[in-house]
Motif scaffolding. Sequence first.
Motif, mmCIF file in Angstrom:
data_model
loop_
_atom_site.group_PDB
_atom_site.id
_atom_site.type_symbol
_atom_site.label_atom_id
_atom_site.label_comp_id
_atom_site.label_asym_id
_atom_site.label_seq_id
_atom_site.Cartn_x
_atom_site.Cartn_y
_atom_site.Cartn_z
ATOM 1 N N ALA A 122 8.696 -13.038 10.789
ATOM 2 C CA ALA A 122 9.446 -13.549 9.507
ATOM 3 C C ALA A 122 8.435 -13.259 8.636
ATOM 4 C CB ALA A 122 9.361 -15.191 9.716
ATOM 5 N N TRP A 123 9.158 -13.260 7.140
ATOM 6 C CA TRP A 123 8.494 -12.703 6.015
ATOM 7 C C TRP A 123 8.578 -13.858 4.987
ATOM 8 C CZ3 TRP A 123 10.835 -10.185 1.296
ATOM 9 C CH2 TRP A 123 10.025 -9.182 0.947
ATOM 10 N N ALA A 124 7.571 -14.291 4.383
ATOM 11 C CA ALA A 124 7.583 -15.704 3.374
ATOM 12 C C ALA A 124 7.172 -14.878 2.102
ATOM 13 C CB ALA A 124 6.662 -16.412 3.882
ATOM 14 N N LEU A 125 8.376 -14.703 1.121
ATOM 15 C CA LEU A 125 8.091 -14.345 -0.159
ATOM 16 C C LEU A 125 8.767 -15.551 -1.029
ATOM 17 C CD1 LEU A 125 7.707 -12.178 -2.407
ATOM 18 C CD2 LEU A 125 10.057 -11.501 -1.824
ATOM 19 N N THR A 126 9.917 -15.905 -0.997
ATOM 20 C CA THR A 126 10.441 -16.814 -1.793
ATOM 21 C C THR A 126 9.863 -18.275 -1.741
ATOM 22 O OG1 THR A 126 12.553 -15.811 -1.474
ATOM 23 C CG2 THR A 126 12.621 -17.824 -2.606
ATOM 24 N N GLU A 127 9.725 -18.703 -3.275
ATOM 25 C CA GLU A 127 9.134 -20.085 -3.441
ATOM 26 C C GLU A 127 10.211 -21.015 -3.861
ATOM 27 O OE1 GLU A 127 5.573 -20.022 -5.365
ATOM 28 O OE2 GLU A 127 4.523 -18.783 -3.813
ATOM 29 N N PRO A 128 10.014 -22.291 -3.921
ATOM 30 C CA PRO A 128 11.024 -23.350 -4.510
ATOM 31 C C PRO A 128 11.318 -22.899 -5.929
ATOM 32 C CG PRO A 128 9.641 -24.573 -3.069
ATOM 33 C CD PRO A 128 8.938 -23.088 -3.303
ATOM 34 N N GLU A 129 10.309 -22.571 -6.870
ATOM 35 C CA GLU A 129 10.641 -22.212 -8.225
ATOM 36 C C GLU A 129 10.709 -21.018 -8.767
ATOM 37 O OE1 GLU A 129 11.142 -25.076 -10.221
ATOM 38 O OE2 GLU A 129 10.681 -26.403 -8.438
ATOM 39 N N SER A 130 10.761 -19.940 -7.524
ATOM 40 C CA SER A 130 10.689 -18.742 -8.084
ATOM 41 C C SER A 130 12.098 -18.065 -8.318
ATOM 42 C CB SER A 130 10.093 -17.673 -7.093
ATOM 43 O OG SER A 130 10.615 -17.827 -6.006
ATOM 44 N N GLY A 131 13.350 -18.557 -7.841
ATOM 45 C CA GLY A 131 14.604 -17.993 -8.124
ATOM 46 C C GLY A 131 14.564 -16.508 -7.754
ATOM 47 N N SER A 132 15.252 -15.795 -8.735
ATOM 48 C CA SER A 132 15.223 -14.427 -8.566
ATOM 49 C C SER A 132 13.999 -13.462 -9.092
ATOM 50 C CB SER A 132 16.581 -13.796 -9.540
ATOM 51 O OG SER A 132 17.655 -14.316 -9.048
#
Length: 380
Positions: A122-132
Amino acid sequence: MDFSLPDDHRMTRDAVRAFAEAEIEPIAQEIEDEKRFPAEIFDQLADIDVMGVPIDEDFGGLGGGQLLYALVVEELGRVSGSVGLSYAAHVSLGSKPLDMFGTAEQKRRWLRPLATGEHMGAWALTEPESGSDASDMDTTAERDGDEWVLDGTKQFITNANVAGSVLVKAVTDPTAGYGGITTFIVDPAEDDGFEIANVWDKMGLNASPTCEIHLDDVRLADDRVLGEPGDGWKQTMKTLTGGRISIAALSVGIAQGSFDVATEYAQEREQFGQPISEFDAIRDKLVGMDRKIERARLLTHKAASTYDNGEEAVRISSMAKWDASEAAREVSNEAVQTLGGYGYTTEFAPQRHLADAKLMEIGEGTSEIQQLVIGRQLGL
């Protein structure tokens, strides 16, 4: 450009197609309804040696290129978007960065079990507030003696609750902008402070887990840094180029699966004494669907071949992803329409494909972001 496939590519594609039709298609709706990750399917994919298609043979992979890998993704997506998505995230996001940026020891320790199918990645980049704006992250990694201490939340992470390793992006230098982001290798089973906070119920793709991760005082040694501190964003950009080809291939598979069902149904279903495929309205739908699929497939194969040739593939991969994801949604929608009332039931696959297809226009960068990327590549 010659778009004919080499014999070895064709053989692998056909083998995966036969496997998918025999083993995945019969349970595709069941696992979706149960929201169950089909671990047994991935064990079988490991048995036929496709869990590390583009990974170096020295570390358990098949040593194939992006085109061969795209063919596998397409065949899986044709019968199950969920299986195709978890497979693509495992290979292009969880495994390929280790292949590209890892040390020999990291590859032996972390990449080999991924490429052989012992573990999912797995790969964890996105965060709750980051959007695009994925670079806008609050997850941090601070030095404490000879350790890094990770804290933060990651959102919409495919495979996180079934993964043997997760590649986590974190800010290590808040003053350095893009150059202050670093990639860390996290072991969900062994590293204290790693928690799966939520597994999301979704519009589709529910047999592929989408998770929220909490990182609370996760302590890692220097050998868990992928590449060098500050390399994380450069790695991300290169990874996403390949990842967008993955989503393009998955989109083509979803579209093809819907088209196959619609075509078979239209040839068998009779109204007013003839198959409905002989009516102009239905025939024109099927012809339009076929055109969209073929166009998307050609773009995807061109993007994969460009990547394999070592050429700049940012523009063409974004174009392939954008076009193919739209084709998946449009073709699946037309397939449901072709089947009429039956298309709205779970007895037929297009309703599942339609729900799955929508994420293809969102994940790995929305269609709007693809347009922005292409514009920048054109100097606009």
